[in-house]
Enzyme design. Structure first.
Site, PDB file in Angstrom:
ATOM      1  N   GLN A 121       0.846  -1.193   0.000  1.00 33.60           N
ATOM      2  CA  GLN A 121       0.000   0.000   0.000  1.00 33.60           C
ATOM      3  C   GLN A 121       0.881   1.242   0.000  1.00 33.60           C
ATOM      4  OE1 GLN A 121      -2.688   0.173   3.412  1.00 33.60           O
ATOM      5  NE2 GLN A 121      -2.158   2.330   3.653  1.00 33.60           N
ATOM      6  N   GLY A 122       0.831   2.036  -1.073  1.00 30.65           N
ATOM      7  CA  GLY A 122       1.689   3.216  -1.199  1.00 30.65           C
ATOM      8  C   GLY A 122       0.981   4.485  -0.749  1.00 30.65           C
ATOM      9  N   SER A 124       2.245   6.638   2.592  1.00 27.28           N
ATOM     10  CA  SER A 124       3.120   7.594   3.277  1.00 27.28           C
ATOM     11  C   SER A 124       4.196   8.146   2.343  1.00 27.28           C
ATOM     12  CB  SER A 124       3.799   6.918   4.478  1.00 27.28           C
ATOM     13  OG  SER A 124       2.837   6.489   5.407  1.00 27.28           O
ATOM     14  N   SER A 161       5.032  -1.000   3.681  1.00 28.50           N
ATOM     15  CA  SER A 161       5.160  -2.356   4.225  1.00 28.50           C
ATOM     16  C   SER A 161       5.112  -3.398   3.123  1.00 28.50           C
ATOM     17  CB  SER A 161       4.036  -2.637   5.229  1.00 28.50           C
ATOM     18  OG  SER A 161       4.046  -1.694   6.266  1.00 28.50           O
ATOM     19  N   GLU A 244      -7.968  -0.838   7.955  1.00 27.50           N
ATOM     20  CA  GLU A 244      -6.593  -0.992   8.424  1.00 27.50           C
ATOM     21  C   GLU A 244      -6.488  -0.705   9.918  1.00 27.50           C
ATOM     22  OE1 GLU A 244      -3.692   1.766   6.913  1.00 27.50           O
ATOM     23  OE2 GLU A 244      -2.089   0.297   7.073  1.00 27.50           O
TER      24      GLU A 244
END
Length: 382
Positions: A121-122, A124, A161, A244
């Site tokens: 998951q992009g 931050s 992550s 999440e």
């Protein structure tokens, strides 16, 4: 509200408990990062093959169509058995399930649920900190004959992550030039092997390589890789974060229960320090975990009508942070110098717990959400 199992839930719990007795790994989770990733991947594929992944997903999306409370039972039994945690991709899978086209759901959900295709998951970015709305990664529309045929991505993500080894990235990027804050943001499904993507592992203080920084230098994807509508990114992101931040949705509860169970067993066996202050710390961790478990049951019960997580998920995230930090602080105190001197996951778990109040939205942000969106209190200074 009655949290006791219904007859159907009791049968499911019994069946899963019996399955775990026969199939849960007996060996500990490996410490070495690549071996650990392979171990957990094999475990998640075993769970899927037995029908224990996607319990609350609709049948047409590859799940079993069970009520959300079955996810809590799944987590309870994993923790009680001391088994490794389940897969932690519920937030991405639900984003695709809820906002994807029929073609996107058909293409991506089977591989995601079965752990045959790995996702990251992009969100931050280095310049945005915990303020997601300040992101600057751009997705410039590529047009041909007046129609958008694709997007050219430029920017950088960080603390992504599982990016190393991921096949796809669910990416948040600014697609409308001149837009700011929550506006003009879109979500793209990006193959990680697209030319123009450079993924570099981040070595943490404990030596893990779970996180990465990902650079996008003109990487192009097809317009069909847009999730939802152009500019719908913020709404999709908030929906995803609701899952999440849910401890049951990503398996945190079972991880905590497993750690607490190990500490209790070792304390009873006399292999840990048992001064009164340390026993009190362990008792506090137990109380924090029970409060979290009850809150998770309450949250999942509120979704029995098919509704999606709302801002109340921030309460779960705050309780999850408190439990994680009190539990692993107690673990470090009980074990003394052992985690520092011996190979094992304890030190990793402690370091991770300290970051719990930062990732997925800081505790300060969670309190603001609870104050303004749950309790309807005015913003500071107004």
């Amino acid at each position: 509200m009655d949290f006791r199992d219904s007859p159907e839930e009791r049968d499911f719990r019994s069946q899963f408990r019996g399955w775990l007795t026969e199939h849960a790994p007996g060996e500990p989770i490996p410490v070495e990062p690549e071996a650990r990733a392979a171990f957990l991947l094999a475990w998640h594929r075993r769970l899927y093959a037995a029908g224990y992944v996607g319990l609350s997903f609709p049948v047409e999306s590859g799940g079993r169509g069970l009520p959300p409370t079955y996810e809590a039972i799944f987590n309870d039994e994993l923790g009680a058995a001391g088994a490794p945690p389940g897969p932690a991709f519920g937030h991405i899978a639900n984003a695709i399930r809820l906002h994807g086209s029929e073609e996107q759901r058909r293409r991506h959900l089977p591989g995601l649920l079965s752990s045959q295709v790995r996702w990251c998951q992009g969100f931050s970015e280095p310049g945005a900190g915990s303020d997601l709305a300040n992101l600057s990664t751009r997705a410039q529309a590529v047009e041909m004959n007046g129609a958008v045929t694709g997007y050219r991505i430029t920017g950088q993500k960080i603390w992504t992550s599982e990016a190393v080894g991921a096949d796809w990235c669910l990416l948040l990027a600014r697609s409308e030039p001149g837009s700011c804050r929550h506006h003009g943001i879109s979500v793209l499904l990006v193959p990680m092997r697209t030319p123009g993507i450079d993924c570099r592992a981040i070595v943490t203080a404990s030596g893990t390589r779970e996180f990465a920084e990902v650079f996008f230098d003109g990487a192009e994807v097809d317009a069909a890789n847009l999730l939802g509508r152009p500019g719908q990114g913020w709404a999709i992101a908030m929906s995803l974060l609701g899952y999440e931040r849910g401890p049951a949705d990503i398996g945190w509860v079972s991880r905590f229960a497993r750690t607490l169970r190990l500490l209790e067993d070792q304390a009873r066996a006399g292999s840990l320090r048992t001064e009164p202050a340390l026993r009190a710390a362990l008792a506090k961790a137990y109380v924090d975990l029970r409060a979290l478990q009850v809150q998770v049951q309450r949250t999942l019960s509120s979704r029995m009508d098919g509704s999606t997580p709302g801002p109340e998920g921030s309460i779960d995230k705050l309780l999850m942070t408190r439990t994680d930090q009190s539990l692993h602080r107690a673990m470090m105190d009980l074990r003394g110098a052992e985690p520092l001197l011996e190979d094992g996951l304890d030190l990793d778990l402690y370091f991770w717990s300290r970051a719990q109040s930062i990732f997925g939205g800081t505790s300060q942000i969670q309190r603001d959400i609870v104050a303004q969106r749950v309790l309807k209190l005015p913003r500071a200074g107004k």
